[in-house]
Design a protein around this motif. Structure first.
Motif, PDB file in Angstrom:
ATOM      1  N   ASP A  27       0.833  -1.203   0.000  1.00 44.54           N
ATOM      2  CA  ASP A  27       0.000   0.000   0.000  1.00 44.54           C
ATOM      3  C   ASP A  27       0.872   1.258   0.000  1.00 44.54           C
ATOM      4  O   ASP A  27       0.595   2.224  -0.730  1.00 44.54           O
ATOM      5  N   ARG A  28       1.915   1.236   0.797  1.00 39.35           N
ATOM      6  CA  ARG A  28       2.840   2.371   0.845  1.00 39.35           C
ATOM      7  C   ARG A  28       3.545   2.560  -0.502  1.00 39.35           C
ATOM      8  O   ARG A  28       3.668   3.682  -1.008  1.00 39.35           O
ATOM      9  N   LEU A  29       4.003   1.462  -1.104  1.00 38.35           N
ATOM     10  CA  LEU A  29       4.670   1.542  -2.405  1.00 38.35           C
ATOM     11  C   LEU A  29       3.724   2.055  -3.481  1.00 38.35           C
ATOM     12  O   LEU A  29       4.124   2.822  -4.365  1.00 38.35           O
ATOM     13  N   HIS A  30       2.477   1.642  -3.423  1.00 41.84           N
ATOM     14  CA  HIS A  30       1.480   2.118  -4.382  1.00 41.84           C
ATOM     15  C   HIS A  30       1.365   3.635  -4.313  1.00 41.84           C
ATOM     16  O   HIS A  30       1.324   4.325  -5.347  1.00 41.84           O
ATOM     17  N   ARG A  31       1.330   4.169  -3.092  1.00 40.81           N
ATOM     18  CA  ARG A  31       1.216   5.620  -2.917  1.00 40.81           C
ATOM     19  C   ARG A  31       2.499   6.344  -3.317  1.00 40.81           C
ATOM     20  O   ARG A  31       2.452   7.402  -3.950  1.00 40.81           O
ATOM     21  N   LEU A  32       3.649   5.782  -2.967  1.00 39.99           N
ATOM     22  CA  LEU A  32       4.933   6.420  -3.294  1.00 39.99           C
ATOM     23  C   LEU A  32       5.160   6.521  -4.800  1.00 39.99           C
ATOM     24  O   LEU A  32       5.828   7.451  -5.267  1.00 39.99           O
ATOM     25  N   THR A  33       4.612   5.578  -5.548  1.00 42.92           N
ATOM     26  CA  THR A  33       4.907   5.483  -6.984  1.00 42.92           C
ATOM     27  C   THR A  33       3.732   5.924  -7.861  1.00 42.92           C
ATOM     28  O   THR A  33       3.688   5.599  -9.050  1.00 42.92           O
ATOM     29  N   THR A 181      10.948  -2.245  -9.007  1.00 44.27           N
ATOM     30  CA  THR A 181       9.874  -2.730  -9.877  1.00 44.27           C
ATOM     31  C   THR A 181       9.102  -1.567 -10.489  1.00 44.27           C
ATOM     32  O   THR A 181       8.882  -1.508 -11.703  1.00 44.27           O
ATOM     33  N   ALA A 182       8.692  -0.626  -9.643  1.00 50.70           N
ATOM     34  CA  ALA A 182       7.853   0.483 -10.115  1.00 50.70           C
ATOM     35  C   ALA A 182       8.630   1.532 -10.893  1.00 50.70           C
ATOM     36  O   ALA A 182       8.093   2.153 -11.821  1.00 50.70           O
ATOM     37  N   LEU A 183       9.888   1.741 -10.535  1.00 52.67           N
ATOM     38  CA  LEU A 183      10.661   2.813 -11.164  1.00 52.67           C
ATOM     39  C   LEU A 183      10.926   2.571 -12.648  1.00 52.67           C
ATOM     40  O   LEU A 183      11.268   3.516 -13.369  1.00 52.67           O
ATOM     41  N   VAL A 184      10.778   1.358 -13.130  1.00 50.78           N
ATOM     42  CA  VAL A 184      10.947   1.133 -14.572  1.00 50.78           C
ATOM     43  C   VAL A 184       9.933   1.949 -15.369  1.00 50.78           C
ATOM     44  O   VAL A 184      10.141   2.226 -16.557  1.00 50.78           O
ATOM     45  N   PHE A 185       8.836   2.384 -14.724  1.00 50.96           N
ATOM     46  CA  PHE A 185       7.786   3.149 -15.396  1.00 50.96           C
ATOM     47  C   PHE A 185       7.827   4.647 -15.074  1.00 50.96           C
ATOM     48  O   PHE A 185       7.016   5.407 -15.618  1.00 50.96           O
ATOM     49  N   LEU A 186       8.709   5.069 -14.179  1.00 51.05           N
ATOM     50  CA  LEU A 186       8.663   6.437 -13.676  1.00 51.05           C
ATOM     51  C   LEU A 186       9.769   7.292 -14.265  1.00 51.05           C
ATOM     52  O   LEU A 186      10.862   6.811 -14.551  1.00 51.05           O
ATOM     53  N   SER A 187       9.497   8.562 -14.404  1.00 52.53           N
ATOM     54  CA  SER A 187      10.448   9.494 -15.003  1.00 52.53           C
ATOM     55  C   SER A 187      11.629   9.758 -14.075  1.00 52.53           C
ATOM     56  O   SER A 187      11.574   9.486 -12.868  1.00 52.53           O
ATOM     57  N   ARG A 188      12.664  10.335 -14.662  1.00 47.75           N
ATOM     58  CA  ARG A 188      13.825  10.731 -13.861  1.00 47.75           C
ATOM     59  C   ARG A 188      13.408  11.727 -12.785  1.00 47.75           C
ATOM     60  O   ARG A 188      13.885  11.657 -11.644  1.00 47.75           O
ATOM     61  N   ASP A 189      12.529  12.668 -13.124  1.00 49.86           N
ATOM     62  CA  ASP A 189      12.084  13.660 -12.140  1.00 49.86           C
ATOM     63  C   ASP A 189      11.370  12.992 -10.970  1.00 49.86           C
ATOM     64  O   ASP A 189      11.561  13.391  -9.812  1.00 49.86           O
ATOM     65  N   HIS A 190      10.543  11.993 -11.259  1.00 48.51           N
ATOM     66  CA  HIS A 190       9.848  11.290 -10.176  1.00 48.51           C
ATOM     67  C   HIS A 190      10.852  10.531  -9.317  1.00 48.51           C
ATOM     68  O   HIS A 190      10.749  10.525  -8.081  1.00 48.51           O
ATOM     69  N   ALA A 191      11.833   9.901  -9.953  1.00 50.34           N
ATOM     70  CA  ALA A 191      12.858   9.176  -9.195  1.00 50.34           C
ATOM     71  C   ALA A 191      13.638  10.133  -8.299  1.00 50.34           C
ATOM     72  O   ALA A 191      13.930   9.816  -7.135  1.00 50.34           O
ATOM     73  N   THR A 192      13.965  11.304  -8.811  1.00 53.27           N
ATOM     74  CA  THR A 192      14.694  12.301  -8.023  1.00 53.27           C
ATOM     75  C   THR A 192      13.861  12.763  -6.831  1.00 53.27           C
ATOM     76  O   THR A 192      14.374  12.906  -5.713  1.00 53.27           O
TER      77      THR A 192
END
Length: 215
Positions: A27-33, A181-192
């Motif tokens: 649940d926490r990972l879902h919200r973070l990503t 797992t989730a970061l493969v779909f997320l932008s560099r800005d989101h990762a930062t």
């Protein structure tokens, strides 16, 4: 059957400690990503693997439809997979068990890696090296396995992966596993932004055709 199998079969289950912790972290990972981490992709994964009704399976995806609490309830037809964080979760359990029995140095590899003590130097192929001291490392590569003609890491809304591989170092192997797992779909800005907001997140490597970005 495992607790997760019981939940998927009946749609309702009162989880024990380990499953409750795994679902709370999910649940926490879902919200973070922003929803990119979503264990309800299990019916879609099965439909792709078995040649089932993909459109119907896609309609079942949606973490927000789950009821969490002392008793967990899934929406009709839903099923969960914890493959996106289970190896890291297991590595954390082993590390905690060893630490509770007085061990001060160990390197646990359950598919994702957790270090007790250190330093330990790990090679990450084209990405380079990582040095772990009481931290953990997870690595995700969407194209390493194909299912139904698609990379095996599935976005809940069908988005294509932005990165060919992602590695994450964090204090917790389960957190590192879920985020990789989730970061493969997320932008560099989101990762930062994630790295700035999450104290347990130590380092991120994002790789595409142009090379590797280290955050």
């Amino acid at each position: 059957p495992s607790e997760l199998q019981q939940l998927n079969r009946s749609g309702t289950h009162r989880p024990g400690d380990w499953l409750a912790r795994a679902l709370a972290l999910s649940d926490r990972l879902h919200r973070l990503t922003n929803g990119a981490f979503d264990p309800t992709v299990q019916p879609l994964w099965r439909a792709l693997a078995e040649g089932g009704d993909i459109a119907r399976a896609q309609d079942l995806v949606g973490w927000e439809r789950i009821t969490l609490g002392p008793t967990v309830r899934l929406a009709q037809g839903q099923a969960l997979t914890l493959n996106g964080m289970a190896q890291g979760f297991a590595a954390d359990l082993v590390r905690d068990w060893l630490a509770s029995r007085g061990f001060t140095r160990a390197l646990i590899d359950m598919g994702e890696t957790a270090a007790l003590g250190g330093p330990y130097r790990l090679g990450l192929g084209d990405i380079g090296d990582a040095t772990l001291s009481d931290t953990a490392l997870a690595f995700s590569q969407p194209g390493a396995l194909m299912v139904g003609g698609r990379p095996h890491i599935l976005h809940p809304r069908g988005q294509a992966a932005l990165w060919s591989s992602v590695a994450v170092e964090a204090g917790s192997a389960a957190l590192a596993d879920g985020l990789s797992t989730a970061l493969v779909f997320l932008s560099r800005d989101h990762a930062t932004a994630l790295k700035a907001a999450e104290p347990d997140l130590r380092r991120i490597w994002l790789t595409d055709a142009s090379g590797t970005i280290s955050l």
